[in-house]
Scaffold this active site. Structure first.
Site, PDB file in Angstrom:
ATOM      1  N   GLU A   1       0.843  -1.192   0.000  1.00  0.00           N
ATOM      2  CA  GLU A   1       0.000   0.000   0.000  1.00  0.00           C
ATOM      3  C   GLU A   1       0.882   1.247   0.000  1.00  0.00           C
ATOM      4  O   GLU A   1       1.685   1.431   0.915  1.00  0.00           O
ATOM      5  CB  GLU A   1      -0.912  -0.036   1.234  1.00  0.00           C
ATOM      6  CG  GLU A   1      -1.883  -1.224   1.170  1.00  0.00           C
ATOM      7  CD  GLU A   1      -2.350  -1.717   2.540  1.00  0.00           C
ATOM      8  OE1 GLU A   1      -2.122  -1.016   3.546  1.00  0.00           O
ATOM      9  OE2 GLU A   1      -2.937  -2.818   2.588  1.00  0.00           O
TER      10      GLU A   1
ATOM     11  N   SER B   1      -5.721  -4.233   0.940  1.00  0.00           N
ATOM     12  CA  SER B   1      -6.280  -5.591   0.951  1.00  0.00           C
ATOM     13  C   SER B   1      -5.197  -6.553   1.427  1.00  0.00           C
ATOM     14  O   SER B   1      -4.586  -7.265   0.636  1.00  0.00           O
ATOM     15  CB  SER B   1      -6.714  -6.001  -0.469  1.00  0.00           C
ATOM     16  OG  SER B   1      -7.663  -5.122  -1.015  1.00  0.00           O
ATOM     17  N   GLU B   2      -4.955  -6.588   2.733  1.00  0.00           N
ATOM     18  CA  GLU B   2      -3.831  -7.386   3.220  1.00  0.00           C
ATOM     19  C   GLU B   2      -3.991  -8.874   2.939  1.00  0.00           C
ATOM     20  O   GLU B   2      -3.015  -9.585   2.705  1.00  0.00           O
ATOM     21  CB  GLU B   2      -3.601  -7.156   4.717  1.00  0.00           C
ATOM     22  CG  GLU B   2      -2.871  -5.850   5.040  1.00  0.00           C
ATOM     23  CD  GLU B   2      -3.801  -4.647   5.147  1.00  0.00           C
ATOM     24  OE1 GLU B   2      -5.034  -4.843   5.091  1.00  0.00           O
ATOM     25  OE2 GLU B   2      -3.301  -3.517   5.283  1.00  0.00           O
TER      26      GLU B   2
ATOM     27  N   PHE C   1       1.790  -1.741   8.836  1.00  0.00           N
ATOM     28  CA  PHE C   1       2.028  -1.872  10.276  1.00  0.00           C
ATOM     29  C   PHE C   1       1.974  -3.359  10.662  1.00  0.00           C
ATOM     30  O   PHE C   1       1.126  -4.102  10.150  1.00  0.00           O
ATOM     31  CB  PHE C   1       0.970  -1.107  11.076  1.00  0.00           C
ATOM     32  CG  PHE C   1       1.177   0.391  11.064  1.00  0.00           C
ATOM     33  CD1 PHE C   1       1.953   1.008  12.042  1.00  0.00           C
ATOM     34  CD2 PHE C   1       0.606   1.179  10.072  1.00  0.00           C
ATOM     35  CE1 PHE C   1       2.154   2.385  12.025  1.00  0.00           C
ATOM     36  CE2 PHE C   1       0.810   2.554  10.057  1.00  0.00           C
ATOM     37  CZ  PHE C   1       1.585   3.161  11.037  1.00  0.00           C
TER      38      PHE C   1
ATOM     39  N   ASP D   1       0.841  -4.717  13.124  1.00  0.00           N
ATOM     40  CA  ASP D   1      -0.466  -5.069  13.688  1.00  0.00           C
ATOM     41  C   ASP D   1      -1.385  -5.690  12.623  1.00  0.00           C
ATOM     42  O   ASP D   1      -2.267  -6.476  12.934  1.00  0.00           O
ATOM     43  CB  ASP D   1      -1.125  -3.818  14.255  1.00  0.00           C
ATOM     44  CG  ASP D   1      -0.168  -3.035  15.142  1.00  0.00           C
ATOM     45  OD1 ASP D   1      -0.344  -3.058  16.355  1.00  0.00           O
ATOM     46  OD2 ASP D   1       0.799  -2.434  14.603  1.00  0.00           O
TER      47      ASP D   1
ATOM     48  N   HIS E   1      -1.333   0.065  16.461  1.00  0.00           N
ATOM     49  CA  HIS E   1      -0.321   0.408  15.458  1.00  0.00           C
ATOM     50  C   HIS E   1       1.072   0.374  16.094  1.00  0.00           C
ATOM     51  O   HIS E   1       1.975   1.076  15.645  1.00  0.00           O
ATOM     52  CB  HIS E   1      -0.576   1.797  14.846  1.00  0.00           C
ATOM     53  CG  HIS E   1      -1.736   1.842  13.909  1.00  0.00           C
ATOM     54  ND1 HIS E   1      -3.038   1.755  14.336  1.00  0.00           N
ATOM     55  CD2 HIS E   1      -1.805   1.934  12.553  1.00  0.00           C
ATOM     56  CE1 HIS E   1      -3.856   1.811  13.286  1.00  0.00           C
ATOM     57  NE2 HIS E   1      -3.138   1.914  12.202  1.00  0.00           N
TER      58      HIS E   1
END
Lengths: 362, 325
Positions: free
Chosen positions: B27, B56-57, B80, B82, B126
């Site tokens: 991203e 869209s991980e 991140f 997270d 985060h």
């Protein structure tokens, strides 16, 4: 069939067999599928070979079921009885550079790609001679020689794997194919990957096998809108086909593969079919509407194929029976070979795949 | 001298130029150069092998996995650490198991780069380090550099490695300056960044810098702390740690993650099982077992720092002095 000519490593448990950057020392994938209809000039013989492919999967699955019931195949198996025409229709349309990601209900996909049935059965029986040496089992078979990049046990995993493979194939040539069920359309993978494939214009064909049920739940009860509406909303060309008619599936697959191959981006096929077998272990078998199974059995893909051949090639009756007999004999040989194969030796094989410190760095 | 983010960018630049199977996506990594500017300029130099993706991980991780299986060496950036919860299916269930499940047909040469760590006022979602979640995943390698030269060299090796690698970049280190190196550095090898005879202090990333600061103040008190930077968390360098602890007989492991189930427990357990003679004391310095708070005074008090680490070392040595009386 010729070698696809690009680098795939098929090694024996050592990463020294991984392809180098230059692609040297790598074996190629792909082996001749002697039964594949595109290798047969005569259309009548090609039709008979399609029937043979359906019959082999059906017989293999019936054998698997009996071995599972006898406790010789373990854990959980997911049979594709009733859905054979989707596997055969699509897999006989692919070309050498193409790659396929299949599902945990993947025996049909694997066999239709030419995976050795004795190896596949031995895999499920936990034998050393299994396709993956007994490490994978029924749900997770990988056979790169036959372009099967995996059978994915997570619903929707095949969609992601094929989308990624398409990133590589876009540069090398070839199309990635994902098989998945109606249930996978409600996974995040489906929305995210179809979108990514479209914006990147990836050469991928998504094949949704709508067998009417996600496990034990009718897909309409858990699916908003229509399945075809999803790809349509992303401007991905989508078509619905009779998934029990191997010729209908094959012709839709040829068309979709061609479009993806010439750079038109992702394509989507919804193949309407029905699972005659249980979902797997623990299936309560109470969810089907009365008469539903009988109605679908009247449209059994093998029956449809036989009827078509008898009608189009009336002289082929004897050959159909010969195919039945030959397949029965082959599957019996498969059973004998898998049963005779030795179990793996834990002392030799546990620890074989722990992460090494000194490997993998070139 | 270069900073940490430049080391990352130089390593990516070198590998993109060296091997056309390497691709970089994520991203805002291409046009914008990454939210932490670690990929600035790479689009201009390498064209469409560096590209921006949707947020869209699931798809990013799945695509990296599939591309790696099909012959590429993808590097995917997850903004991140997270967000690794969304990446874990492809990484844990698919990529990490592929070599074993396929019975050695192929491993999965993908790298997931992700920005981790606390101290930036980013709050509970985060600031995490996903390392502890992924320590128990066979088939995965986990790299956690503390210095620019290691960031460069280890990223090069991670890209060339045939296994899936999770490459952790601590957000508090991006501006740290140091020597430049983009020569491949071996994965799984620790580095002794300061020698000392009284106590072994093991950490990674920011913890190494805090450990060095603590060691400096303790030196003035006559306490010699040996600081070991593991650099790779999985597989971690057992031999180097055991050799150091065998010398000092005292161990403190520092990590900013929560205490329960953390990688420091694995280090302590491994040292305990090694039956070294004369071990006097072993301690962990970690964050408490609760989600990280946002408020600056709370976050500062929550995390290990040179002062609390030095106190832990004194406490460990004091406990020993007391028990000797």
């Amino acid at each position: 069939m010729g070698s696809p000519g690009y680098e795939f490593a098929v090694g024996g448990g050592s990463k020294s067999a991984m392809p180098s950057v230059s692609g040297q020392d790598a074996q190629t994938i792909g082996e001749a599928r002697t039964w594949a209809p595109q290798t047969v000039e005569d259309p009548r013989k090609a039709d008979l070979e399609l029937y043979r492919a359906l019959k082999r999967i059906r017989s293999f699955e019936e054998l698997t079921r009996s071995l599972f019931q006898r406790g010789e195949v373990f854990g959980s198996v997911h049979l594709c009885i009733g859905q054979e025409a989707v596997s055969v229709g699509v897999c006989t349309a692919i070309e050498p550079p193409d790659l396929v990601a299949a599902t945990y209900r993947g025996h049909g996909h694997a066999l239709a790609l030419g995976v050795d049935p004795a190896g596949l059965l031995a895999e499920m029986m936990g034998k050393t001679t299994g396709t993956c040496g007994g490490r994978a089992g029924s749900m997770n078979v990988i056979d790169l020689r036959h372009r099967l990049i995996g059978c994915f046990g997570i619903v929707g995993g095949s969609i992601a794997a094929a989308t990624g493979a398409a990133l590589a194939l876009r540069r090398k040539g070839g199309v990635a194919v994902a098989f998945f069920g109606d249930g996978a359309m409600n996974q995040g993978y489906s929305y995210e990957c179809l979108n990514l494939a479209k914006v990147q214009s990836l050469p991928v064909v998504y094949v949704c096998e709508n067998n009417q049920y996600g496990e034990f739940t009718p897909y309409q009860a858990v699916t908003a809108g229509s399945i075809l509406g999803r790809p349509a909303s992303l401007d991905i060309p989508a078509r619905q086909v009779d998934g029990n008619d191997v010729w209908a599936v094959r012709s839709a697959a040829v068309e979709a593969l061609e479009a993806a191959r010439k750079g038109d981006g992702p394509q989507f096929i919804e193949a309407m079919t029905y699972r005659f077998s249980d979902h797997g272990r623990g299936d309560p078998v109470r969810y089907r509407a009365p008469g539903e199974m009988e109605a679908w059995k009247a449209r059994d893909p093998l029956l449809i194929a036989r009827q078509w051949i008898t009608r189009s090639h009336p002289e082929s009756d004897t050959e159909l029976f010969e195919i039945d007999a030959a397949v029965a004999a082959e599957i019996e040989e498969v059973r004998i070979a898998a049963a005779a194969a030795p179990p793996p030796d834990p002392a030799a094989r546990i620890g074989e795949f722990s992460v090494p410190l000194d490997e993998g760095l070139r | 001298m270069i900073d940490f983010r430049t080391a990352i960018r130089d390593a990516l630049d070198q590998e993109l130029a060296r091997d056309d199977q390497v691709v970089l996506f994520g991203e805002d990594v291409a046009f914008a150069g990454g939210v932490f500017q670690a990929t600035a300029g790479l689009l201009e130099r390498h064209g469409d092998r560096v590209f921006d993706t949707p947020i869209s991980e699931l798809a990013l991780a799945g695509a990296a996995f599939g591309a790696a299986v099909a012959g590429m060496r993808p590097v995917v950036e997850i903004m991140f650490g997270d967000f690794m919860t969304l990446v874990m299916d492809s990484l844990v269930n698919q990529a990490a198991k592929y070599w074993s499940l396929s019975n050695g047909q192929r491993s999965v040469p993908m790298v997931v780069r992700t920005t981790v760590g606390a101290g930036g006022r980013f709050g509970a979602i985060h600031s995490q380090n996903p390392a502890n979640w992924l320590m128990s995943v066979p088939g995965l390698k986990l790299v956690a550099p503390a210095f620019p030269k290691d960031a460069g060299g280890l990223l090069v090796s991670s890209i060339r490695d045939d296994d899936p690698v999770l490459f952790l970049e601590h957000k508090r280190l991006y501006s740290v300056k140091g020597e430049r190196s983009i020569e491949p550095a071996p994965l799984g090898k620790a580095s002794i960044v300061k020698e000392g005879g009284d106590l072994t202090l093991v950490s990674v990333m920011v913890g190494v810098h805090h450990g060095l600061a603590a060691a400096e103040s303790l030196r003035e008190e006559g306490i010699g702390v040996e600081v070991v930077d593991l650099r790779t968390l999985r597989p971690w360098d057992v031999d180097t740690v055991l050799a150091s602890v065998d010398k000092t007989k005292r161990l403190v492991v520092v990590d900013e993650g929560p205490r329960t189930g953390g990688w420091p427990a694995d280090v302590l357990a491994t040292v305990a099982e090694a039956d070294l003679s004369g071990i006097v004391t072993m301690r962990r310095v970690t964050a408490p077992d609760e989600p990280l708070p946002y408020s600056p005074p709370l976050e500062d008090a929550f995390l290990p720092n040179p002062t609390t680490i030095a106190e832990a070392v004194r406490e460990a040595l004091g406990a020993e002095a007391r028990s000797a009386r």
